[in-house]
Design a protein around this motif. Structure first.
Motif, PDB file in Angstrom:
ATOM      1  N   UNK A 203       0.854  -1.183   0.000  1.00  0.00           N
ATOM      2  CA  UNK A 203       0.000   0.000   0.000  1.00  0.00           C
ATOM      3  C   UNK A 203       0.896   1.241   0.000  1.00  0.00           C
ATOM      4  N   UNK A 204       0.522   2.238  -0.768  1.00  0.00           N
ATOM      5  CA  UNK A 204       1.287   3.492  -0.756  1.00  0.00           C
ATOM      6  C   UNK A 204       1.058   4.207   0.568  1.00  0.00           C
ATOM      7  N   UNK A 205       2.144   4.603   1.199  1.00  0.00           N
ATOM      8  CA  UNK A 205       2.077   5.348   2.458  1.00  0.00           C
ATOM      9  C   UNK A 205       2.599   6.751   2.207  1.00  0.00           C
ATOM     10  N   UNK A 206       1.787   7.775   2.467  1.00  0.00           N
ATOM     11  CA  UNK A 206       2.199   9.152   2.167  1.00  0.00           C
ATOM     12  C   UNK A 206       3.233   9.670   3.155  1.00  0.00           C
ATOM     13  N   UNK A 207       3.821  10.780   2.807  1.00  0.00           N
ATOM     14  CA  UNK A 207       4.754  11.459   3.695  1.00  0.00           C
ATOM     15  C   UNK A 207       3.957  12.158   4.787  1.00  0.00           C
ATOM     16  N   UNK A 208       4.167  11.773   6.016  1.00  0.00           N
ATOM     17  CA  UNK A 208       3.370  12.319   7.126  1.00  0.00           C
ATOM     18  C   UNK A 208       3.534  13.819   7.263  1.00  0.00           C
ATOM     19  N   UNK A 209       4.708  14.336   6.929  1.00  0.00           N
ATOM     20  CA  UNK A 209       4.975  15.761   7.117  1.00  0.00           C
ATOM     21  C   UNK A 209       4.083  16.637   6.239  1.00  0.00           C
ATOM     22  N   UNK A 210       3.542  16.058   5.164  1.00  0.00           N
ATOM     23  CA  UNK A 210       2.729  16.844   4.236  1.00  0.00           C
ATOM     24  C   UNK A 210       1.242  16.785   4.569  1.00  0.00           C
ATOM     25  N   UNK A 211       0.893  16.015   5.595  1.00  0.00           N
ATOM     26  CA  UNK A 211      -0.510  15.829   5.926  1.00  0.00           C
ATOM     27  C   UNK A 211      -0.845  16.445   7.274  1.00  0.00           C
ATOM     28  N   UNK A 212      -2.108  16.327   7.644  1.00  0.00           N
ATOM     29  CA  UNK A 212      -2.631  16.978   8.849  1.00  0.00           C
ATOM     30  C   UNK A 212      -1.845  16.615  10.114  1.00  0.00           C
ATOM     31  N   UNK A 213      -1.574  17.626  10.904  1.00  0.00           N
ATOM     32  CA  UNK A 213      -0.940  17.426  12.204  1.00  0.00           C
ATOM     33  C   UNK A 213      -2.013  17.573  13.279  1.00  0.00           C
ATOM     34  N   UNK A 214      -2.054  16.615  14.197  1.00  0.00           N
ATOM     35  CA  UNK A 214      -3.025  16.652  15.285  1.00  0.00           C
ATOM     36  C   UNK A 214      -2.256  16.616  16.598  1.00  0.00           C
TER      37      UNK A 214
END
Length: 300
Positions: free
Chosen positions: A51-62
């Protein structure tokens, strides 16, 4: 056992926790010979890749849910692929990656099984929410999410309904449970076999009782979610959250053999193999050995 059409799905994610390296778990398990081991048992194995896993730094921070956006995106894709596998009469075999991936696996299975049983083979209960988690690590939350507890971006993956009935859940090997999780276990009436029960009763009695209980629930499918830290770290050094005093190597093979003999199993996942922390790929080798016992390998 009957020949299975296995759909092997890798999820190379390490964003559900803080220790890097577990994203290489699927590769380590493949390198340890997972496909060859299962094909030697007569099963047809299709490795679907990762499965493709995105770069966390580019997505929502909670603030209380580490890498929320990346986990949601990866688990949404996993849910779709697991649901497709079941639709095509295949046995989903998911390789982690950290245990946050179970959010996606259970969401995909819930689209086909309306009374799914789950065996959670783990040192941890994985029932925290953002409010109860001491760390904010989502790999400690998948069972809460599956019961529709937690952030809606997680609970709504694969639909807005609960993915499992807590009465259809059995936890085996627990020995590190947070206070909020203890309260939830009591509130929901969840069946737990801690190391106390395994030591006192023996693994054979524990598995017999667990399987009888799940049969009494009239489940329409059974999923095994196996965290390698369920075993004692002397057998599985390559895990991110090792807890001493765990299940032995032989007890684990017995549990897998009894699961195979039950003819209830419809899917499985093996998670938390971290090659960076491992010794000569020992933990991945244990995972593959357990897969063999789970899917029909015998000593004679």
């Amino acid at each position: 056992m009957e020949t299975l059409n296995i759909s092997m799905i890798g999820v190379p994610i390490d964003f559900g926790q803080m220790r890097r390296g577990v994203d290489m778990g699927p590769s380590a398990i493949r390198y340890a010979g997972a496909v060859e081991r299962l094909e030697a048992l007569g099963h047809e194995v299709v490795d679907e890749g990762d499965i493709y896993v995105p770069n966390a730094a580019k997505l929502e921070v909670h603030p209380k849910l580490r890498n929320l956006g990346a986990v949601v995106e990866a688990c949404t894709k996993l849910a779709e692929q697991v649901a497709t596998a079941v639709e095509h009469k295949k046995f989903p075999l998911v390789l982690g990656g950290d245990h946050s991936i179970a959010i996606g696996t259970l969401a995909g299975l819930a689209q086909h099984y309306k009374n799914l049983g789950v065996i959670w083979y783990d040192a941890h209960a994985d029932m925290n929410t953002a409010e109860t988690s001491p760390s904010g690590n989502i790999h400690g939350m998948p069972l809460a999410v599956a019961m529709e507890l937690g952030h809606e971006k997680l609970t709504h993956i694969g639909g807005e309904q609960p993915k499992i009935d807590p009465k259809n859940l059995v936890i085996i090997g627990a020995r590190s449970v947070d206070e909020g999780e203890r309260e939830l276990i009591k509130e929901k009436g969840i069946k737990v076999y801690s190391m106390h029960e395994i030591d006192r009763l023996g693994m054979a009695a524990v598995m017999e009782d667990a399987l009888a209980y799940l049969r009494s629930r009239e489940i329409d499918g059974l999923h095994l979610s196996l965290d390698l830290d369920g075993l004692d770290p002397m057998y599985t050094p390559g895990v991110g959250t090792p807890v001493p005093g765990g299940i032995t190597y032989r007890e684990s093979h017995l549990a897998m053999e009894m699961l195979q003999e039950s003819n209830l199993l419809t899917s499985a996942e093996f998670v938390e193999v971290n090659p960076v922390l491992d010794t000569k790929n020992a933990t991945a080798n244990v995972a593959v050995g357990l897969m063999g016992s789970l899917l029909g390998e015998s000593l004679v």
